[in-house]
Design a protein around this motif. Structure first.
Motif, PDB file in Angstrom:
ATOM      1  N   ASP A   1     -29.302  27.575   8.939  1.00  0.00           N
ATOM      2  CA  ASP A   1     -28.181  26.757   8.464  1.00  0.00           C
ATOM      3  C   ASP A   1     -28.001  26.832   6.950  1.00  0.00           C
ATOM      4  O   ASP A   1     -27.079  26.208   6.406  1.00  0.00           O
ATOM      5  CB  ASP A   1     -28.375  25.289   8.873  1.00  0.00           C
ATOM      6  N   ALA A   2     -28.875  27.559   6.273  1.00  0.00           N
ATOM      7  CA  ALA A   2     -28.794  27.642   4.813  1.00  0.00           C
ATOM      8  C   ALA A   2     -27.616  28.508   4.376  1.00  0.00           C
ATOM      9  O   ALA A   2     -27.175  29.404   5.099  1.00  0.00           O
ATOM     10  CB  ALA A   2     -30.094  28.212   4.242  1.00  0.00           C
ATOM     11  N   TRP A   3     -27.131  28.235   3.173  1.00  0.00           N
ATOM     12  CA  TRP A   3     -26.112  29.066   2.542  1.00  0.00           C
ATOM     13  C   TRP A   3     -26.786  29.998   1.540  1.00  0.00           C
ATOM     14  O   TRP A   3     -27.628  29.566   0.759  1.00  0.00           O
ATOM     15  CB  TRP A   3     -25.090  28.203   1.802  1.00  0.00           C
ATOM     16  N   ILE A   4     -26.396  31.267   1.569  1.00  0.00           N
ATOM     17  CA  ILE A   4     -26.857  32.233   0.575  1.00  0.00           C
ATOM     18  C   ILE A   4     -25.743  32.418  -0.446  1.00  0.00           C
ATOM     19  O   ILE A   4     -24.614  32.779  -0.086  1.00  0.00           O
ATOM     20  CB  ILE A   4     -27.194  33.594   1.210  1.00  0.00           C
ATOM     21  N   LEU A   5     -26.051  32.151  -1.700  1.00  0.00           N
ATOM     22  CA  LEU A   5     -25.106  32.383  -2.789  1.00  0.00           C
ATOM     23  C   LEU A   5     -25.634  33.578  -3.569  1.00  0.00           C
ATOM     24  O   LEU A   5     -26.682  33.498  -4.213  1.00  0.00           O
ATOM     25  CB  LEU A   5     -24.973  31.146  -3.672  1.00  0.00           C
TER      26      LEU A   5
END
Length: 444
Positions: free
Chosen positions: A143-147
């Motif tokens: 569920d993490a966002w990669i920026l």
């Protein structure tokens, strides 16, 4: 989405840009409630130095009891339960960046880390590792966002698009922000009032307009006139680095010679490759400047902290680099729909460009990720032609990676707009194959 006690992972934690990101995190903590910063890096020595620096930053702000700082070389430990992963990895480090820059220069070609054949060398080296980072996040924190700040952005994002088309990821570059900040500072504007329209590939684009809401009009014509007459000046955080002043001078030259749009300064490497090569020292390139500057200062900061020296310890100023990526995280958590320049699959954003091109355009960012803006106009044949050649070369390079194809790599190198002919493309490709053994896929 979780919005309190967030775990922030910095992949490439040992990077000299990490303090700037942490500085931005601290500044934004009222909007981004994080309780852990995890530094992930395969180089434990650099990571340990950076942990000292970040701990010192937190102490300076009296946050040491509220925010934990950890480091790891183990991907499961690093990425498990993360909310955001800021990716800024540099595969091969500055040692291989030096190779990327010096091999082309030896043959009279542009030697640069993201542009020209050096950028292609870096791209082939990076694809495997950035895909590995994405795989770790999918496995340990789905569920993490990669920026992503990892360069070369268009090549990296093209590879990720093919393997992970639905990944929760934003690909961003801070160069447009640096251009805007420099213009606003030099000419007395407030960039917070701007709504710019920009299009291109990464490090390969143009501003069509800059609407200023404070005066209710497009200020692009007056900006172009000021740049033509007055030029731009180097920012404080690059003071003493003549290469950046040369870059702004070339931006002014491109603006004068091709009026009507404000170019990304990196276009100098493609439009004036011979002139840029003449200014470069083949024995002392940008990698050497960074090693003797930012890298040295970072090691010195860690030494001072380790030895409990008093006085001014922190020695860094990275402008908007860190704030830009942190602001995107804030916009996701709070569903702010802030407007950013992002690298996204075209899908009609630029109507007269191929749909599957990875383009850099304005996009609104919220809980669902990026919502790119459709430009609703056809770009000029000049810009379109330049972009189509660059995009084709980059796609061929990514083909070469996945197909282990020497032929596709040679096609990509030959098509690169900094290269005069296929003979020199082949010579440089063969040298890069030798230099990148253990990094590149085997090409047949």
């Amino acid at each position: 989405m979780k919005n309190k006690n967030l775990k922030i992972v910095i992949a490439g934690g040992g990077s000299t840009y990490t303090p700037g990101i942490v500085q931005a995190l601290i500044k934004s903590r009222q909007k981004l409630d994080f309780s852990e910063i995890m530094l992930y890096d395969i180089d434990d020595t650099r990571n340990s130095d950076m942990q000292l620096i970040v701990e010192y930053q937190l102490k300076q702000e009296n946050l040491q009891s509220e925010v934990s700082i950890k480091k790891s070389t183990d991907p499961e430990e690093a990425f498990r339960d993360s909310t955001f992963v800021f990716s800024q990895i540099r595969v091969g480090g500055l040692k291989m960046r030096e190779v990327d820059e010096k091999i082309p220069l030896k043959h009279g070609l542009v030697g640069q880390e993201t542009c020209g054949l050096g950028g292609f060398s870096y791209g082939l080296r990076t694809i495997k590792e950035i895909l590995r980072i994405v795989e770790y996040v999918q496995r340990f924190a789905p569920d993490a966002w990669i920026l992503n700040y990892t360069n070369p952005e268009t090549i990296v994002s093209e590879a990720i698009r093919r393997v992970y088309p639905n990944v929760r990821m934003l690909n961003a570059c801070d160069m447009t922000i640096s251009i805007e900040e420099t213009i606003a500072r030099d000419y007395g504007y407030n960039r917070n009032n701007w709504q710019p329209v920009y299009y291109g590939l990464n490090h390969f684009g143009w501003y069509k307009s800059i609407y200023d809401i404070s005066v209710d009009r497009d200020i692009m014509p007056e900006i172009l006139e000021k740049i033509s007459n007055e030029g731009l000046k180097i920012a404080d955080f690059n003071k003493g680095d003549k290469t950046w002043q040369e870059a702004w001078d070339m931006l002014a030259k491109i603006s004068r010679n091709f009026p009507g749009a404000l170019p990304n300064n990196y276009l100098e490497y493609y439009l004036y490759s011979e002139e840029t090569v003449e200014k470069m020292d083949p024995n002392y390139t940008r990698a050497n400047i960074v090693l003797d500057g930012r890298e040295k200062r970072t090691r010195e900061m860690a030494r001072k902290i380790r030895e409990n020296e008093s006085g001014d310890v922190l020695d860094f100023n990275f402008g908007e680099h860190g704030q830009y990526i942190v602001d995107m995280a804030v916009s996701i958590v709070n569903n702010d729909h802030g407007r950013y320049m992002l690298i996204v699959e075209n899908k009609g954003a630029i109507p007269n460009l191929r749909s599957d091109a990875m383009v850099e355009v304005p996009a609104y960012v919220g809980r669902n990720g990026a919502e790119p803006i459709s430009l609703r106009f056809d770009i000029s044949d000049f810009h379109k032609g330049l972009m189509e050649v660059q995009n084709a070369a980059e796609k061929l390079l990514v083909d070469a990676y996945f197909e282990n194809s020497y032929n596709k790599a040679l096609q990509a190198f030959t098509l690169n707009q900094t290269v005069p002919n296929a003979n020199v493309a082949k010579v440089v490709l063969d040298e890069f194959i030798e230099a990148n053994r253990g990094y590149w896929p085997e090409l047949h």
